[in-house]
Structures are given as C-alpha cells and as structure tokens.
Design an enzyme around this catalytic site. Structure first.
Site, PDB file in Angstrom:
ATOM      1  N   LEU A 166      48.277  48.125  45.069  1.00  0.00           N
ATOM      2  CA  LEU A 166      49.412  48.449  45.923  1.00  0.00           C
ATOM      3  C   LEU A 166      50.544  47.446  45.699  1.00  0.00           C
ATOM      4  CD1 LEU A 166      47.542  49.138  49.285  1.00  0.00           C
ATOM      5  CD2 LEU A 166      47.959  50.699  47.369  1.00  0.00           C
ATOM      6  N   LEU A 224      42.265  41.732  38.092  1.00  0.00           N
ATOM      7  CA  LEU A 224      42.881  40.462  37.728  1.00  0.00           C
ATOM      8  C   LEU A 224      43.768  40.614  36.502  1.00  0.00           C
ATOM      9  CD1 LEU A 224      39.941  37.902  38.171  1.00  0.00           C
ATOM     10  CD2 LEU A 224      41.743  38.476  39.787  1.00  0.00           C
ATOM     11  N   ALA A 271      65.071  39.899  35.376  1.00  0.00           N
ATOM     12  CA  ALA A 271      65.031  38.454  35.628  1.00  0.00           C
ATOM     13  C   ALA A 271      65.371  38.178  37.087  1.00  0.00           C
ATOM     14  CB  ALA A 271      66.018  37.734  34.708  1.00  0.00           C
ATOM     15  N   CYS A 279      49.539  38.419  45.702  1.00  0.00           N
ATOM     16  CA  CYS A 279      48.605  38.742  44.613  1.00  0.00           C
ATOM     17  C   CYS A 279      48.844  37.998  43.304  1.00  0.00           C
ATOM     18  CB  CYS A 279      48.630  40.248  44.345  1.00  0.00           C
ATOM     19  SG  CYS A 279      47.948  41.245  45.679  1.00  0.00           S
TER      20      CYS A 279
END
Length: 482
Positions: A166, A224, A271, A279
């Site tokens: 999410l 991950l 940028a 997270c």
C-alpha cells in the site's frame, strides 16, 4: 486434522495504517464475512468507531461508514475475536530496533511475537495466521515455532505470508485495484489448503491471475525487495539532482528523458527532499541487516548506500537554504509548507520535514509550519522525539503550527515546500510575497510550483535539481522595471 477451508470470520490484530484500511476493504467486498479489527489501544478503537478516523486516506471514510456495525467491527475484545475467527491477520508494528543487537537496522519483532503468543494462549480451534506486517525473511517460521510450542491439544496452525503493498495516499485504490497479491505458505497439502482459503477471500474482487502464490520465504523477501527497489530509484534520481545543480542540467528534464526508456519507466523518478514514510527506510535497513547476518557484506553496503544518499539529500538541501540566506537563519522566520511525508496522507513517520526542522532548530531558526492534514499534537510529538531534539522546550520556543498558510508565511524570510500538496500550487503568491521579508525566498523541495511566475513576482527561487543564477534573475527583474 480439520483444516480451515471456508472463511466466515476474520480477526485482524492491529488497527493501524495496514490493518484498518485492509479490513475495511475486505468487509466491503466480502459481505458474508465478519471482519473484526482489534487493538490494545482503547483510544484508537474509539477513533475507528467515531466520525473522526485515526488515519486519513482518500475513500476510507465512506467504506468504513458503509460497513461498520454490519460486518466490520472495531473492538478491544481480542479474546472473542480470536476465538470466533478462522483466519487472523497480524498487522502490528515492526519498527527498526532502537536497542541491543541490530540497533538501527534490524526489525523489532516483539509485537509480532506478542501477537503469536496471545493467539496460542487463546485459540481452541484450528487457525490460519497471516503475516501482514513487514517482517524479515523466515519470520513466519519463528511465528509457527511459537504457536506450535504453545499449542493446545487438537489445535493446528498454518502461517502464511501476505505482505501489503500500500502506498499511503492511495491505499484504498491500491487495495481495490492491486498490481498483485502475494501469498506465501508451506508447500505441503495443509499449507496449500490454507493458501487456497486466503485466495478465496481475495478472489471476491481481485482477478485470479493477479494472485501469486509461492513459498513463504519468497513472499517475505519479495516485500523487502520491492520497497528497496523503489527507494533505490528515488535515491538514484536524487543523486542526479546534485549533479544537475552543479552543472546547470535540469533534473526534471533528465528524469523525463530517462523515464521514456520503456525498460526503466517514469515512476519514482521525481527528485525531492528524499523518501519518507513507515516502510522504505525501515525495509532497506532490514535488508541491510539481513545481508550482514548472511555474511554478505558487499550486498549490505550496496543497500546501505541507498539510505546514505537519502540522508545526504536532506542535509544538502538545508545547507543550500542556509547558504542562500546569507549563511545564517538564526531568529529568522522560516515557513514550511507541508509536514506529512507525502500528499494525501496525515502520516509523518520518517518525513523529510522532520530532518529539515531538526537542522533549522540547531541553527536557531524560528519555524512556522502549515500542513492541511497533520494535527499539531502529532507534529510536535515528532519534533520532540529525543533523536530529533533533546530539549522539548526548544521546540516550543522555536516552532509554531498554523492552521492558515498565509498566516504561516506572514513576515517570513523563506518558504520551504516540503510536501507536494496540490493546494500549494493554487495560493495567491503575490499576496504572500507582499507580506514576507525581503528578499523573499522560496525553496521548492518537491518541484511543485510555477517557478517562472514566482520569479516574476519577485521571489528568489531555489529548486531541487536546478542550478539557480540569482544574479541573472535579479538583473532581469531590475531591467524590466519602468
């Protein structure tokens, strides 16, 4: 063994940013399933049962109001919810450890362990336990070890990995229209039946081809890896922004050119001040720790550099700001537009604004802050964290929170755009300019505003990823005067 095959009751342990929205959507799409979200915090559950939800996400409020009291419930009665359910989501916090072995990089799994032990002490029938929290690889195995070591006679468990993907600000759309749903489990008959049971929940609204099943470790690592790859892209374009500022290239043009390559794509190539949220930093650090524990120091160093670049970008931005304001911001009013880590959310965790404020407070600046969604209590709590400012009184003396952006910018020396809220583009900057100290500076950390128009008004504008020739801009304004 009487495996769980049909899901009629779901319990979610943890009423936070993952559990709350996820279970609201499940309840809305699965009216025949009773979904109960439980939490130890009485205050948080009361908020979920009120008209003022504890988190802000577009579309969440209407879904909760539609289902709450029908098949969606928020409760502190954890025991009953566990007893009634066949499937239990673990959606508790897994912060980075701040103590002991792995401090600063390893995931703190005490809340996951506590949830597992609570389930084992209460459950009297078979349960499917689903990891929703982001956890290290092989965490499911640890959860299963705890459950099996403490199980009651005749009670069997299957532990699945079902990581969330999410993005805050678009969480409801991400849940309703996911790119994919990952479900990992044991590659045994019982494991596959548990996977099938969870698949049947998602298949109420997610196309079957978007539900990907795999072994547990692959599912845990995929989460991950996905966040690490996204964080890497942000750090990569931010590294380019530093080169652009030194050479005269425009990072937005470079980003557009690179993003047109179909092999690369354009997403996450804007940028900015750097990535934030709950997270990215946590998961990259988790990956760094995992690589170190697996004796892969070169891989750990590679991913650590993604974090280093993110911190460098924030330091560099503030250094540029101070340098432009004649090398001092002491007692100068600096206005921050935005404090949430991104637009369309009230989440401040790991927000770049925190680091900006930290450096400015160290320089003695008077900071005024406006954000349309972040509550003052949450904002001050972040700044009074000992790792940000050791003296809470200093925060009270230097920081003022405003409910009106024009008041926040009144008599300011500089405006800093820290969050890309759309409303910031629509302000009357001519009025703002007239009420600011001169020269009036704007530092756009999100490439959000119309810089040409601001320059014409009279602002001295600094932008991430662009080299600014202030003398030329000032001369052009002087020449254009009658």
């Amino acid at each position: 063994m009487s495996d769980v095959t049909k899901i009629t009751h779901i319990c979610c342990m943890g009423a936070g940013y993952v559990g709350g929205p996820t279970c609201a959507v499940i309840a809305s799409k699965c009216p025949e399933i009773t979904v109960t979200v439980v939490d130890l915090s009485i205050e948080r559950i009361n908020q979920w049962n009120s008209d003022s939800l504890p988190i802000f996400e577009l579309g969440l409020d209407s879904i909760v109001k539609q289902c709450r009291g029908k098949n969606l419930f928020y409760s502190n009665d954890i025991k009953t919810a566990i007893l009634d359910s066949q499937l239990i989501f673990i959606c508790v916090n897994t912060p980075t450890k701040t103590y002991g072995i792995g401090k600063g990089s390893a995931a703190d799994l005490r809340f996951v362990e506590s949830a597992a032990r609570m389930i084992a002490s209460i459950a009297v029938t078979d349960k499917i336990i689903v990891e929703k929290s982001t956890v290290p690889v092989m965490a499911a195995e640890s959860v299963l070890d705890i459950l099996r070591a403490n199980h009651k006679s005749g009670v069997r468990y299957q532990v699945l990995s079902n990581p969330e993907f999410l993005a805050e600000g678009t969480a409801i759309n991400d849940l309703l229209n996911p790119d994919r749903v990952l479900i990992g489990g044991e590659q045994t008959d019982s494991g596959r039946r548990a996977i099938s049971a969870l698949c049947s929940v998602y298949e109420h609204w997610v196309p079957h081809e978007k539900i990907i099943t795999m072994n547990t470790w692959s599912s845990e690592l995929s989460k991950l890896a996905a966040n690490a790859f996204l964080a890497q892209r942000i750090s990569s374009i931010n590294s380019m922004s530093a080169i652009c500022e030194a050479t005269g290239a425009d990072v937005s043009e470079v980003s557009h050119a690179v993003g047109q390559d179909s092999r690369i794509g354009s997403k996450f190539l804007t940028a900015s001040l750097g990535f934030g949220g709950s997270c990215f930093k946590k998961d990259v650090l988790n990956l760094v720790y995992l690589c170190g524990s697996l004796n892969l120091p070169e891989v750990a160093a590679y991913w650590q550099q993604v974090i280093e670049m993110n911190e460098f970008q924030k330091r560099r931005f503030v250094s540029r700001l101070i340098s432009s304001l004649f090398n001092t911001v002491t007692n100068k009013k600096i206005t921050l537009f935005g404090f949430a880590f991104k637009k369309d959310t009230g989440d401040t965790r790991e927000s770049s604004s925190i680091t900006v404020c930290q450096y400015l407070m160290e320089e003695g600046a008077k900071i005024s802050i406006y954000d349309p969604q972040v509550h003052q209590d949450q904002l001050l709590l972040e700044l009074k964290c000992p790792s940000v400012c050791a003296d809470p009184k200093k925060v009270d003396d230097l920081v003022t929170v405003f409910k009106d952006p024009y008041a926040a910018a009144d008599k300011a020396h500089c405006i800093v755009v820290c969050t890309e809220w759309d409303e910031f583009k629509d302000y009357d900057y001519l009025q703002i300019y007239h009420n600011m100290m001169k020269p009036a500076f704007i530092f756009d950390g999100r490439q959000l505003l119309d810089h040409q128009k601001l320059t014409e008004i009279g602002f001295l504008v600094d932008v991430i990823g662009k080299k600014v020739n202030r003398k030329l801009a000032a001369r052009q304004r002087y020449d254009s005067q009658p």
